[in-house]
Design a protein around this motif. Structure first.
Motif: not given
Length: 493
Positions: A79-88
């Motif tokens: 999972r591609l996550e950034h600042e607890e948001s799923l980006m891809g």
């Protein structure tokens, strides 16, 4: 490490996001190595998830959500996550060795912030587009407001170039907005000398004061009065960047202001006349009595004395009679007699006046045109006083046409601008009245006729009678083109 470096270089290449992600997927397929790599990321236009894959058959697939992907299939998913948001999601087939997984994890940590920046850029682009649309809408709204203003308006910058020219400014001008915007104002407005116009703009730019001026312009064959205002405009800071010029048609307000001033002036003259004329009447009565007494003693005089005295007495009697008529006229003007008023058919009064003037010597040479509206309602008036007013106006029209064969037009109808009024018009094709004289014609003793042709009281008495009827008199005239006198009267209730 070489694979991680390649991915980092691709992410910083500045290429389009879609092309970059396809290139990263290709680099991962080759560098891991792997049979298939799919890099799922959110499509900012649709909100769905799109695959950037390698080989090519894995590229371009679309799913509504990442949960729709088969999580139990073979291979590795990160999972591609950034600042607890799923980006891809990064999907690789077949499954990987531990060393390969660690490399893929590092790559995933690089991809997540990249996808976040892509999403942020897309959101920013959407926001910019929305703000741009809002600004365009605001500009359009402001432009509509400026075009809807009942005043002419244009804006000039420091190079004297026209930056704005509203629709009302096009009235009376052969030039349209797209023909003047961007041009120097001196090329467009040529009625005023260039140096004089430049000096006015320079004064506003230098001092910041508002300049106002009034001028008369012929629009469609009619002379109109305009008030011009030059107003400083500051876009940034205290420096004046533009000058706004506003042209307002003040013809109607001038006319109304003139009527108010005329009413006040005539009221003051009327009050003065009422007091003075009573004082003049007494010595006139004494002079008349002395003349009568002298006439009684003429029989005792010699023939030569009698001839001389009779001549002097005739002159005195005529002049006393003339003074008495002037006094009566002024008293009529200053204090209308308030005769009983009732329901009056205006057309009947017009016809009666024309009948009375039918046998007038100079009236016989005229062509009289009747344009009487038979459907107009009755007015509330005194018929004798109305006849006096109409007769005075018609005789003035005859005098204006002098000895030539003129045309007198008499009209009646409703006031199109005020339904509770009727109007009668007396139009001639005579010499006309200058604008300067129009402001004075209702004043007592003011006349443009030759000496001996009038006392200058006719129109002032008409003014007093019509005002006593709660009406008004207006004049529309241009030298050489004749005159129209309009008498407005209230409808009988």
């Amino acid at each position: 490490m070489a694979l991680v470096g390649t991915v980092a270089k691709l992410l910083n290449s500045g290429r389009e996001a879609d092309d970059t992600l396809v290139a990263v997927a290709g680099a991962l397929q080759t560098g891991l190595p792997a049979e298939q790599v799919a890099l799922w990321y959110r499509d900012t236009r649709t909100g769905a998830f799109r695959a950037a894959g390698s080989p090519a058959q894995a590229n371009g697939k679309v799913v509504e959500s990442l949960e729709a992907l088969d999580s139990n299939g073979p291979g590795c998913r990160l999972r591609l996550e950034h600042e607890e948001s799923l980006m891809g999601l990064l999907q690789v087939r077949p499954d990987l060795e531990p060393q390969q997984r660690r490399t893929l994890t590092v790559v995933a940590d690089l991809l997540a912030p990249f996808l976040a920046s892509v999403a942020l850029s897309a959101d920013f682009a959407v926001e910019v587009a929305a703000q741009s649309r809002e600004m365009q809408e605001q500009r359009r709204f402001i432009s509509l407001i400026i075009d809807s203003l009942p005043i002419g308006l244009y804006v000039v910058d420091r190079d004297y170039r026209i930056q704005l020219w509203n629709r009302q400014r096009e009235v009376g001008s052969p030039l349209r907005r797209d023909e003047v915007v961007g041009r120097q104002v001196f090329e467009v407005l040529t009625r005023q000398p260039q140096e004089e116009l430049r000096a006015e703009f320079d004064r506003v730019f230098q001092t910041g004061e508002i300049l106002q001026d009034e001028l008369e312009v012929t629009v469609g064959g009619e002379v109109r009065a305009f008030r011009l205002s030059k107003i400083p405009m500051r876009l940034e800071g205290d420096r004046i960047s533009h000058v706004i010029t506003i042209g307002e048609d003040v013809t109607e307000s001038r006319r109304i202001q003139g009527q108010i001033m005329q009413s006040e002036k005539l009221a003051a003259i009327g009050q003065l006349a009422a007091g003075v004329m009573h004082e003049i009447n007494n010595p006139l009565a004494t002079i008349s009595a002395c003349v009568a007494a002298i006439e009684g003693r003429i029989g005792a005089m010699t023939s030569a004395e009698k001839t001389a005295v009779e001549e002097y007495l005739e002159i005195i009697d005529k002049e006393v009679d003339r003074c008495t008529r002037i006094v009566d006229g002024l008293l009529d003007f200053s204090r209308p007699k308030g005769k009983s008023k009732g329901k009056v058919v205006l057309n009947s009064v017009v016809e009666e006046t024309l009948f009375l003037l039918k046998h007038h010597q100079r009236f016989k040479r005229l062509t009289v045109v009747r344009e009487l509206d038979s459907s107009i309602p009755a007015t509330h008036a005194n018929p004798e006083q109305l006849t006096q007013v109409l007769m005075a106006l018609m005789l003035n029209a005859v005098d204006a046409m002098d000895d030539r064969r003129g045309r007198l037009t008499v009209r009646s109808g409703r006031n199109p601008n005020q339904k509770d009024e009727v109007v009668v018009e007396i139009e001639d094709n005579g010499t006309g009245i200058s604008r300067a004289d129009q402001a004075k014609i209702f004043e007592p003793f003011y006349t443009t006729k030759p000496p001996g042709r009038g006392t200058g009281l006719g129109l002032s008495i008409c003014y007093g009678i019509v005002e006593d009827h709660r009406g008004r008199i207006e004049v529309d005239s241009q030298p050489g083109r004749g005159s129209i006198f309009r008498v407005f009267l209230p409808v009988h209730q």
